[in-house]
Design a protein around this motif. Sequence first.
Motif, PDB file in Angstrom:
ATOM      1  N   ALA A  16     -38.167  17.690 -44.719  1.00  0.00           N
ATOM      2  CA  ALA A  16     -38.712  17.406 -43.390  1.00  0.00           C
ATOM      3  C   ALA A  16     -38.139  16.103 -42.846  1.00  0.00           C
ATOM      4  N   GLY A  17     -38.017  15.099 -43.692  1.00  0.00           N
ATOM      5  CA  GLY A  17     -37.423  13.831 -43.261  1.00  0.00           C
ATOM      6  C   GLY A  17     -35.981  14.006 -42.823  1.00  0.00           C
ATOM      7  N   VAL A  18     -35.232  14.799 -43.579  1.00  0.00           N
ATOM      8  CA  VAL A  18     -33.829  15.056 -43.227  1.00  0.00           C
ATOM      9  C   VAL A  18     -33.746  15.816 -41.904  1.00  0.00           C
ATOM     10  N   LEU A  19     -34.606  16.821 -41.721  1.00  0.00           N
ATOM     11  CA  LEU A  19     -34.596  17.583 -40.468  1.00  0.00           C
ATOM     12  C   LEU A  19     -35.010  16.725 -39.271  1.00  0.00           C
ATOM     13  N   CYS A  20     -35.983  15.843 -39.472  1.00  0.00           N
ATOM     14  CA  CYS A  20     -36.394  14.943 -38.376  1.00  0.00           C
ATOM     15  C   CYS A  20     -35.250  13.998 -38.000  1.00  0.00           C
ATOM     16  N   TRP A  21     -34.543  13.501 -39.004  1.00  0.00           N
ATOM     17  CA  TRP A  21     -33.399  12.636 -38.705  1.00  0.00           C
ATOM     18  C   TRP A  21     -32.321  13.416 -37.958  1.00  0.00           C
ATOM     19  N   TYR A  22     -32.060  14.649 -38.389  1.00  0.00           N
ATOM     20  CA  TYR A  22     -31.063  15.476 -37.704  1.00  0.00           C
ATOM     21  C   TYR A  22     -31.483  15.732 -36.259  1.00  0.00           C
ATOM     22  N   GLU A  23     -32.777  15.978 -36.049  1.00  0.00           N
ATOM     23  CA  GLU A  23     -33.248  16.188 -34.686  1.00  0.00           C
ATOM     24  C   GLU A  23     -33.023  14.941 -33.836  1.00  0.00           C
ATOM     25  N   TYR A  24     -33.222  13.774 -34.418  1.00  0.00           N
ATOM     26  CA  TYR A  24     -32.972  12.526 -33.704  1.00  0.00           C
ATOM     27  C   TYR A  24     -31.530  12.482 -33.189  1.00  0.00           C
ATOM     28  N   THR A  25     -30.593  12.961 -33.991  1.00  0.00           N
ATOM     29  CA  THR A  25     -29.190  12.933 -33.567  1.00  0.00           C
ATOM     30  C   THR A  25     -28.925  13.896 -32.411  1.00  0.00           C
ATOM     31  N   LEU A  26     -29.797  14.860 -32.189  1.00  0.00           N
ATOM     32  CA  LEU A  26     -29.613  15.834 -31.114  1.00  0.00           C
ATOM     33  C   LEU A  26     -30.126  15.360 -29.765  1.00  0.00           C
ATOM     34  N   TYR A  27     -30.947  14.301 -29.748  1.00  0.00           N
ATOM     35  CA  TYR A  27     -31.443  13.776 -28.472  1.00  0.00           C
ATOM     36  C   TYR A  27     -30.288  13.163 -27.689  1.00  0.00           C
TER      37      TYR A  27
END
Length: 105
Positions: A16-27
């Motif tokens: 979940a932490g990795v996915l949240c970080w990846y989502e941050y890169t998509l903003y």
Amino acid sequence: MPTIFAGFVSIAIILAGVLCWYEYTLYTADEKARAPGLLSVYLGITALMFVAGIGGLALTIMTTGWEWLLLGVIGILAAASSVIQSRLHDRMGLDQSPFLERVLK
């Protein structure tokens, strides 16, 4: 049994932490500019989730007796992440996460 469950939850919170970080890169830069304070808090919670998952997995492997405390901490971090992400998306004007948009395409 709680030890095995705590191990699986630790792995899930790491992911979940990795996915949240990846989502941050998509903003986009415009979206990031709309809520810089909340974005910093979101990144902090994301880092805490990842660290708690790694620490929880290490504790689960090395010792017993920490399972319920570990599950409580991970539950609180996951709930806080969800609330912050919801407010972040509201402030950014997003209907859904950019990660979900990529998955649904």
